[in-house]
Write a protein that holds these residues in place. Structure first.
Motif, PDB file in Angstrom:
ATOM      1  N   GLN A  84      43.312 -24.540 -20.436  1.00  0.00           N
ATOM      2  CA  GLN A  84      43.291 -23.856 -21.430  1.00  0.00           C
ATOM      3  C   GLN A  84      42.744 -22.338 -21.479  1.00  0.00           C
ATOM      4  O   GLN A  84      43.552 -21.606 -22.138  1.00  0.00           O
ATOM      5  CB  GLN A  84      41.977 -24.469 -22.349  1.00  0.00           C
ATOM      6  N   VAL A  85      42.100 -22.098 -20.307  1.00  0.00           N
ATOM      7  CA  VAL A  85      41.833 -20.712 -20.072  1.00  0.00           C
ATOM      8  C   VAL A  85      43.239 -20.075 -19.999  1.00  0.00           C
ATOM      9  O   VAL A  85      43.306 -18.889 -20.530  1.00  0.00           O
ATOM     10  CB  VAL A  85      40.932 -20.405 -19.059  1.00  0.00           C
TER      11      VAL A  85
ATOM     12  N   VAL B  47      33.392 -28.930 -18.145  1.00  0.00           N
ATOM     13  CA  VAL B  47      33.759 -28.470 -19.464  1.00  0.00           C
ATOM     14  C   VAL B  47      32.834 -29.127 -20.584  1.00  0.00           C
ATOM     15  O   VAL B  47      32.435 -28.120 -21.501  1.00  0.00           O
ATOM     16  CB  VAL B  47      35.538 -28.884 -19.899  1.00  0.00           C
TER      17      VAL B  47
ATOM     18  N   ILE C 215      38.867 -25.843 -29.818  1.00  0.00           N
ATOM     19  CA  ILE C 215      39.479 -26.537 -28.683  1.00  0.00           C
ATOM     20  C   ILE C 215      38.623 -27.976 -28.370  1.00  0.00           C
ATOM     21  O   ILE C 215      39.034 -28.834 -27.558  1.00  0.00           O
ATOM     22  CB  ILE C 215      39.198 -25.784 -27.210  1.00  0.00           C
TER      23      ILE C 215
ATOM     24  N   ALA D 178      34.811 -15.679 -20.550  1.00  0.00           N
ATOM     25  CA  ALA D 178      34.393 -15.722 -22.127  1.00  0.00           C
ATOM     26  C   ALA D 178      34.872 -17.109 -22.600  1.00  0.00           C
ATOM     27  O   ALA D 178      34.185 -18.026 -22.951  1.00  0.00           O
ATOM     28  CB  ALA D 178      34.825 -14.884 -22.863  1.00  0.00           C
ATOM     29  N   ALA D 179      36.098 -17.425 -21.982  1.00  0.00           N
ATOM     30  CA  ALA D 179      36.894 -18.774 -22.492  1.00  0.00           C
ATOM     31  C   ALA D 179      35.953 -19.885 -21.803  1.00  0.00           C
ATOM     32  O   ALA D 179      35.859 -20.960 -22.349  1.00  0.00           O
ATOM     33  CB  ALA D 179      38.143 -18.708 -22.059  1.00  0.00           C
ATOM     34  N   ARG D 180      35.741 -19.630 -20.365  1.00  0.00           N
ATOM     35  CA  ARG D 180      34.809 -20.937 -19.839  1.00  0.00           C
ATOM     36  C   ARG D 180      33.741 -21.047 -20.427  1.00  0.00           C
ATOM     37  O   ARG D 180      33.078 -22.244 -20.481  1.00  0.00           O
ATOM     38  CB  ARG D 180      34.745 -20.326 -18.176  1.00  0.00           C
ATOM     39  N   GLY D 181      33.159 -20.014 -20.674  1.00  0.00           N
ATOM     40  CA  GLY D 181      31.733 -19.788 -21.334  1.00  0.00           C
ATOM     41  C   GLY D 181      31.556 -20.954 -22.426  1.00  0.00           C
ATOM     42  O   GLY D 181      30.489 -21.270 -22.963  1.00  0.00           O
ATOM     43  N   VAL D 182      32.800 -20.993 -23.219  1.00  0.00           N
ATOM     44  CA  VAL D 182      32.578 -21.833 -24.791  1.00  0.00           C
ATOM     45  C   VAL D 182      33.214 -23.226 -24.401  1.00  0.00           C
ATOM     46  O   VAL D 182      33.551 -23.964 -25.146  1.00  0.00           O
ATOM     47  CB  VAL D 182      33.484 -21.160 -25.869  1.00  0.00           C
ATOM     48  N   GLY D 183      33.699 -23.417 -23.043  1.00  0.00           N
ATOM     49  CA  GLY D 183      34.066 -24.837 -22.542  1.00  0.00           C
ATOM     50  C   GLY D 183      35.401 -25.018 -22.430  1.00  0.00           C
ATOM     51  O   GLY D 183      35.968 -25.957 -22.978  1.00  0.00           O
ATOM     52  N   ALA D 184      36.333 -23.977 -22.325  1.00  0.00           N
ATOM     53  CA  ALA D 184      37.554 -24.238 -22.212  1.00  0.00           C
ATOM     54  C   ALA D 184      37.922 -24.560 -20.804  1.00  0.00           C
ATOM     55  O   ALA D 184      37.421 -24.298 -19.786  1.00  0.00           O
ATOM     56  CB  ALA D 184      38.453 -22.694 -22.365  1.00  0.00           C
ATOM     57  N   SER D 185      38.874 -25.594 -20.712  1.00  0.00           N
ATOM     58  CA  SER D 185      39.309 -26.116 -19.341  1.00  0.00           C
ATOM     59  C   SER D 185      40.221 -25.165 -18.671  1.00  0.00           C
ATOM     60  O   SER D 185      40.483 -24.146 -19.207  1.00  0.00           O
ATOM     61  CB  SER D 185      40.108 -27.414 -19.543  1.00  0.00           C
ATOM     62  N   PRO D 186      40.236 -25.031 -17.534  1.00  0.00           N
ATOM     63  CA  PRO D 186      41.056 -24.296 -16.739  1.00  0.00           C
ATOM     64  C   PRO D 186      42.375 -24.127 -17.266  1.00  0.00           C
ATOM     65  O   PRO D 186      43.114 -23.059 -17.480  1.00  0.00           O
ATOM     66  CB  PRO D 186      41.152 -24.883 -15.312  1.00  0.00           C
TER      67      PRO D 186
END
Ligand SMILES: Nc1ncnc2c1ncn2[C@@H]1O[C@H](COP(=O)(O)OP(=O)(O)O)[C@@H](O)[C@H]1O
Ligand SMILES: [Mg+2]
Lengths: 267, 435
Positions: free
Chosen positions: B332-333, A96, A126, B322-330
């Protein structure tokens, strides 16, 4: 089959600082090998363009740099990729965190179905980058300005990001990536779904962004690669065929295959 | 080759052929539209007929006949020692008060047989109303009051015109004598049929005039609450795990196949499972909404899981990237993006499953929820029944007066369903995201 020579990393020779270094990278999708022994350096505060025919592994390579391939079932990456000398695939690394250091912009604009503001604010939220609302506002404003979208959306921050035009959406996605202050931004054909004017906008933007970020961009548009990048890597069938100074690759390629591709004889 | 092409081109461009084609296409469209309209009309008509019939009969079941009597609250009968203690008053012989009032109204009835018949005009539930009245206001002791008391179901049916006066005495449930008494009461304006709250405030009863839906309604509410509390989170969690986190391998394939099969298992099998596990092994009480809710939750789970997975798959992968791309954890995604977008679909699936559970009787038979339960349940461990079972029980009763109750209960069940669907529509609207 043409014999392929493994190129020597060029950027260091050109005096830049290596931000990301890939050595002997192989990628497999199940039994199928998509990348073969790729050695490539991405120079800091420069734009590196990845070109090559469809299916040659450009996206695959790009996605290795922020470990997006992890989420694909059956995808295996071997070799070494380092960011500032740190192994991205080390066991101790937090995926992450890698993605917050290496941001990504996708081929099709994919804003969240949320407001313009929330799209940009999501990453900082986040990651806890803002202590209060004012700081968050500032981050959103700065990011949108860096993505040269601020003047167009400053009065409609509450509107859904999906209601913007295609080009605006893509710049919104760039702003969203910028907002988490990544060191590297990966762009996978960011203009392929856009009209020429929006494309010109983004190209201009990329040029400005390189002062603050390191950029790797996949493109099918040779003029675009020539215009925006300082270094160009040409991939074919999963191998890195040629890599060097953009001017050199486009005016005086070492490989005939590169020559054929950039002049449009195949691909 | 070119000849063939030329011929095809000529044919394709021939205006007469094109006109014929257009005509045929339009005719087909018109036929299709007519068929759709006809189908919809038939469906609507059926629905209207059903509703009109149900509501008509149901309204009849909601009205009850009452008889006005001058009841003398004789202190000697109610509270002989003048204690004023509610415990004493509650135990008094109110039946005697009713009988006394009837005797006073019809003094010339003397034989035992006739007296008994006369007493039969008033429902056996009348004494509870008198008791409650006295407990509310002890001041009436020693006075004579005109009180509207519930009539027995036969009187009720007669007053509503369901018993034919012209039929021979042997063929109707009220005798000529009783009709004469009722006519006398009617002449005094002491007989009235009007809307009654009893249907909504009472539990089940052997006496139709005293039977109400409340027990079954509360039973259904409790059961549905247990079902929802268990099936929704469990189903959604399972769907998320299988769709977003679980690896694809033989085990997950096996689980998937089994879930799909479970969705098709007849509901009574779940009832047997509940009987075997919740009653025999765990030792939970019979007829309890808790057990009913557990059984229905097991039954609903596969449907919720399948609908949930479908809703999750429908969320575009680009949003996850998109969510993973900004560093969201699984997590959070899923929690920030995928689940909110899938929520409308998940809710639709859940409501479909719950609506099915609400109308279910078979599995509840297995765990004893068909029992005749008079008391309104106060908690998930009390003995209870549910709306469809109550409808079944009433429909099965011989008394004519239960017909109206059955219809009214069906209307209540439909109302419950419509409310549930309304809540679902509301929630879906709230969660819906404009793209
Ligand atoms: N998720 C995947 N699963 C299996 N094979 C894939 C997957 N993604 C890409 N590939 C294969 O890997 C090769 C490289 O693909 P990609 O990196 O997308 O090429 P490019 O972006 O250069 O067009 C292609 O042959 C493609 O079919
Ligand atoms: Mg690609």
């Amino acid at each position: 089959m043409v014999a392929i020579t493994v190129p020597v990393a060029a950027p260091t020779a050109a005096g830049g600082v290596v931000k990301v270094a890939a050595r002997g990278v192989d990628v497999f999708y199940g039994a199928k090998q998509a990348l073969v022994a790729v050695d490539l350096d991405i120079a800091e505060h420069q734009v590196t363009a990845l070109i090559g025919p469809s299916g040659c592994g450009k996206s695959t390579f790009l996605r290795c740099l922020n470990r997006m391939n992890d989420t694909i079932e059956g995808c295996r990456v071997t070799g070494s990729i380092t960011l500032d000398g740190q192994d991205l695939y080390a066991r101790t690394i937090d995926v992450v965190q890698v993605r917050s250091r290496v941001g990504m912009v996708f081929q099709k604009p994919n804003p969240f179905p949320k407001s313009v503001y929330d799209n940009v604010a999501y990453g900082p939220r986040i990651h806890g980058l803002a202590r209060d609302r004012a700081e968050l506002d500032a981050i959103v404003e700065t990011s949108l300005k860096l993505a040269s979208l601020w003047s167009e959306v400053k009065d409609r921050l509450g509107e859904p990001g999906t209601s913007l035009s295609g080009g605006q959406q893509q710049r919104l996605c760039i702003a969203r990536a910028i907002a988490v202050s990544p060191e590297v931004i990966l762009m996978d054909e960011p203009c392929s779904a856009l009209d020429p004017i929006a494309t010109a906008h983004i190209e201009e933007l990329i040029d400005e962004l390189k002062t603050n970020f390191t950029i790797a961009i996949v493109t099918h548009n040779m003029q675009q690669a020539a215009r925006v990048s300082q270094y160009t890597a040409f991939f074919h069938l999963g191998r890195l065929v040629e890599f060097g100074d953009t001017a050199a690759v486009f005016t005086n390629p070492r490989e005939t295959m590169t020559q054929d591709y950039i002049t449009g004889r195949f691909g | 080759m070119t000849d063939v092409l030329a011929r095809d081109l000529a044919r394709a461009r021939n205006p007469a052929v094109a006109a014929r084609r257009a005509h045929r296409r339009r005719a087909a469209e018109a036929r299709f539209r007519a068929a759709s309209v006809a189908g919809t009309a038939v469906a609507l008509l059926t629905l209207v007929v059903l509703l009109v019939a149900l509501v008509g009969q149901g309204l009849d079941g909601l009205r009850a006949t009452r008889v006005a009597l001058d009841v003398a609250f004789d202190a000697a009968t109610v509270d002989p020692d003048g204690t004023g203690d509610p415990a004493v008053i509650a135990k008094a012989d109110f039946n005697a008060l009713v009988k006394e009032a009837l005797r006073a109204r019809f003094p010339d009835v003397t034989t035992r047989q006739d007296r008994k018949r006369l007493n039969g005009l008033v429902s056996s539930g009348a004494l509870y109303e008198l008791r409650d009245m006295l407990l509310d206001d002890p001041g009436v002791i020693g006075t004579t009051q005109r009180v509207w008391l519930p009539a027995s179901d036969d009187v009720d049916q007669f007053a509503k015109g369901h018993i034919d006066r012209a039929a021979s005495e042997a063929e109707r449930r009220v005798s000529d004598q009783e009709i004469a008494w009722l006519d006398a009461l009617e002449a005094d304006e002491a007989l009235q049929t009007r809307f009654s709250r009893i249907f909504f405030t009472a539990g089940d009863s052997r006496e139709p005039e005293l039977a109400g839906i409340r027990g079954a309604l509360v039973g259904s509410l409790l059961t549905m609450a247990v079902t929802a509390i268990i099936a929704f989170p469990l189903g959604v969690a399972t769907a998320i795990y299988l769709e977003e986190f679980a690896p694809r391998n033989r085990w997950t394939d096996l689980i998937e196949v089994n879930i799909n099969n479970l969705a098709a298992v007849p509901s009574i099998v779940f009832g047997l499972l509940g009987l075997a596990i919740f009653l025999n092994v765990v030792g939970l009480p019979r007829s309890a909404p808790l057990v009913g809710g557990l059984v229905l939750a097991l039954m609903s789970l596969p449907v919720i899981i399948i609908a949930g997975r479908a809703a999750l798959t429908a969320v575009p992968p680009s949003i996850r990237e998109a969510a993973r791309g900004v560093g969201a954890s699984p997590l959070q995604v899923v929690a920030h993006h995928v689940l909110p977008l899938a929520m409308p679909g998940i809710l639709t699936g859940t409501i479909i499953a719950m609506a099915r559970a609400l109308g279910e009787t078979a599995p509840l038979l297995m765990i004893g929820m068909v029992a005749f339960v008079v008391d309104v349940p106060t908690g998930p461990m009390d003995a209870a029944t549910v709306l469809p079972v109550q409808i079944y029980l009433w429909a099965d009763s011989p008394e004519r007066a239960f017909v109206g109750k059955t219809a009214a209960a069906i209307v209540v069940l439909l109302g419950f369903l419509i409310t549930m669907n309304g809540v679902a529509v509301y929630l879906r609207r709230r969660f819906e995201v404009k793209w």
